[in-house]
Design an enzyme around this catalytic site. Sequence first.
Site, mmCIF file in Angstrom:
data_model
loop_
_atom_site.group_PDB
_atom_site.id
_atom_site.type_symbol
_atom_site.label_atom_id
_atom_site.label_comp_id
_atom_site.label_asym_id
_atom_site.label_seq_id
_atom_site.Cartn_x
_atom_site.Cartn_y
_atom_site.Cartn_z
ATOM 1 N N MET A 133 1.720 4.207 9.254
ATOM 2 C CA MET A 133 0.733 4.487 8.218
ATOM 3 C C MET A 133 0.472 5.985 8.174
ATOM 4 O O MET A 133 0.356 6.642 9.212
ATOM 5 C CB MET A 133 -0.577 3.735 8.492
ATOM 6 C CG MET A 133 -1.714 4.119 7.538
ATOM 7 S SD MET A 133 -3.268 3.277 7.906
ATOM 8 C CE MET A 133 -2.945 1.692 7.147
ATOM 9 N N ASP A 143 0.857 -1.189 0.000
ATOM 10 C CA ASP A 143 0.000 0.000 0.000
ATOM 11 C C ASP A 143 0.890 1.234 0.000
ATOM 12 O O ASP A 143 2.012 1.217 0.530
ATOM 13 C CB ASP A 143 -0.900 -0.001 1.236
ATOM 14 C CG ASP A 143 -1.988 -1.066 1.166
ATOM 15 O OD1 ASP A 143 -2.251 -1.569 0.060
ATOM 16 O OD2 ASP A 143 -2.552 -1.405 2.228
ATOM 17 N N ASP A 177 0.568 3.965 1.585
ATOM 18 C CA ASP A 177 0.597 4.748 2.825
ATOM 19 C C ASP A 177 1.336 4.044 3.964
ATOM 20 O O ASP A 177 1.239 4.459 5.121
ATOM 21 C CB ASP A 177 -0.831 5.086 3.271
ATOM 22 C CG ASP A 177 -1.716 3.856 3.403
ATOM 23 O OD1 ASP A 177 -1.194 2.728 3.268
ATOM 24 O OD2 ASP A 177 -2.924 4.031 3.625
ATOM 25 N N HIS A 233 -5.205 9.175 6.910
ATOM 26 C CA HIS A 233 -6.013 9.768 5.832
ATOM 27 C C HIS A 233 -7.439 9.268 5.963
ATOM 28 O O HIS A 233 -7.721 8.253 6.630
ATOM 29 C CB HIS A 233 -5.456 9.383 4.464
ATOM 30 C CG HIS A 233 -5.466 7.891 4.221
ATOM 31 N ND1 HIS A 233 -6.513 7.248 3.636
ATOM 32 C CD2 HIS A 233 -4.546 6.932 4.520
ATOM 33 C CE1 HIS A 233 -6.248 5.951 3.560
ATOM 34 N NE2 HIS A 233 -5.058 5.735 4.096
ATOM 35 N N TRP A 254 -13.429 -1.786 -0.415
ATOM 36 C CA TRP A 254 -12.424 -2.010 0.618
ATOM 37 C C TRP A 254 -12.641 -3.344 1.333
ATOM 38 O O TRP A 254 -13.757 -3.702 1.691
ATOM 39 C CB TRP A 254 -12.476 -0.872 1.638
ATOM 40 C CG TRP A 254 -11.474 -1.024 2.746
ATOM 41 C CD1 TRP A 254 -10.186 -0.594 2.772
ATOM 42 C CD2 TRP A 254 -11.713 -1.673 4.005
ATOM 43 N NE1 TRP A 254 -9.587 -0.944 3.950
ATOM 44 C CE2 TRP A 254 -10.500 -1.603 4.729
ATOM 45 C CE3 TRP A 254 -12.823 -2.303 4.583
ATOM 46 C CZ2 TRP A 254 -10.358 -2.127 6.002
ATOM 47 C CZ3 TRP A 254 -12.676 -2.839 5.838
ATOM 48 C CH2 TRP A 254 -11.469 -2.748 6.553
ATOM 49 N N GLU A 305 -9.855 -8.870 0.229
ATOM 50 C CA GLU A 305 -8.936 -9.505 -0.726
ATOM 51 C C GLU A 305 -7.699 -10.084 -0.043
ATOM 52 O O GLU A 305 -7.199 -11.141 -0.449
ATOM 53 C CB GLU A 305 -8.517 -8.520 -1.832
ATOM 54 C CG GLU A 305 -7.467 -7.478 -1.457
ATOM 55 C CD GLU A 305 -8.005 -6.364 -0.592
ATOM 56 O OE1 GLU A 305 -7.189 -5.634 0.000
ATOM 57 O OE2 GLU A 305 -9.242 -6.216 -0.506
ATOM 58 N N ASP A 306 -7.212 -9.439 1.030
ATOM 59 C CA ASP A 306 -6.018 -9.971 1.703
ATOM 60 C C ASP A 306 -6.323 -11.287 2.422
ATOM 61 O O ASP A 306 -5.473 -12.187 2.480
ATOM 62 C CB ASP A 306 -5.441 -8.931 2.671
ATOM 63 C CG ASP A 306 -6.500 -8.311 3.566
ATOM 64 O OD1 ASP A 306 -7.688 -8.629 3.381
ATOM 65 O OD2 ASP A 306 -6.140 -7.504 4.441
ATOM 66 N N ARG A 364 -10.866 7.636 4.346
ATOM 67 C CA ARG A 364 -11.077 6.599 3.329
ATOM 68 C C ARG A 364 -11.461 7.251 2.008
ATOM 69 O O ARG A 364 -12.223 8.206 1.951
ATOM 70 C CB ARG A 364 -12.160 5.631 3.789
ATOM 71 C CG ARG A 364 -12.441 4.509 2.783
ATOM 72 C CD ARG A 364 -13.275 3.419 3.398
ATOM 73 N NE ARG A 364 -12.491 2.715 4.423
ATOM 74 C CZ ARG A 364 -13.048 1.997 5.385
ATOM 75 N NH1 ARG A 364 -14.359 1.903 5.477
ATOM 76 N NH2 ARG A 364 -12.283 1.381 6.265
#
Length: 368
Positions: free
Chosen positions: A311, A219, A221, A314, A281, A284-285, A316
């Site tokens: 991280m 990712d 971030d 931020h 969101w 998938e992981d 979403r």
Amino acid sequence: MAGDSSVNFNFLHRTCKLVVLLCFLHISVTVVFYVRSLDIRFAFVQNQQTQHNVTQPNPVRHTEVTIITEPKEEAVKVQQQEGTQSEGRKPEEPTKRREKCPETSPLLVGPLRVEFNNPVNLEQIKKDNPNVELGGRFRPKDCEALQKVAIIIPFRKRDEHLKYWLHYLHPILQRQQLDYGVYIVNQDGDEIFNRAKLLNVGYTEALKEYDYECFVFSDVDLIPMDDRNIYKCFSQPRHLSVSMDKFGFRLPYNQYFGGVSSMSKEQFLKINGFPNNYWGWGGEDDDIYNRLVSKGMSISRPTGEMGKCRMIRHDRDKQNEPNPQRFDRIAHTRETMHKDGINSLTYQVVKLEKLDLFTKITVDVGKP
């Protein structure tokens, strides 16, 4: 008596005639054979001279039409010209075969201070990393890297986060002595975000450019806080972001495989890549984790201290709301993984940009 004498004379006369005739015949035959022998000798000599005259020019013609000697002469001339032009230059040293980089890089410094208070800009990052080549490529100069690594980042409208990532990661990856490239896979349009599909795209596009053998999926971030957390591949799939500040520097649950992970090409293909049908969101992981376990693989991780990362805070993103179907899809991973993955990937490259610090691939991945 007189009769006998006449008989003898006549016989002698005839005999003499016969002898003379035989002598004349012998002489005639001898002359004929002699003349013929002269003709044969003359013809032989003439034939030899003729053959000599015919064969004698051959070496000359051979020399004239030989295509080997003329290029050699030209090559000599070219070399002489090059030698004349290169006078005063130092002769180039033959390239030495580099040794393999050590298993543990001597350039590592350990724990890092990671902050996001001060803004960073791409020009300064470029100046700070002069050895990074166009497209975000880097190879160690003093040794041959142990692995060729493609860093794949799913992306959309996160330019400020990307600057921080480049600011911290390029120096870290260089100290880790990796042969690496950075690929930002940008989802075109405003459809619902599909992280896993973008990772599949990054894998596919990176292999078109270089024979990568390891893939780090990150990712944009997440920044590691220790450069000993090597962004490379291991004998088992690697979860690199194990201690995130977001979770109080603890692993949220044992099956967690999100954030930053690495897989070899063999490991990736064994699970048919990542799922393409997780829009929005989440989920998938966990699907990827299920795929790995179903193929008999286990997750390897660095220590909690070495695997710390921060991280960038931020809100979403729009069009990246929680996927309401994620739990149902996760429950059926074993059934869907063989038909949903790298073998069913479809997309269209909209734009490919080779920038100073990274390669940006803008793609249309469709919609749900």
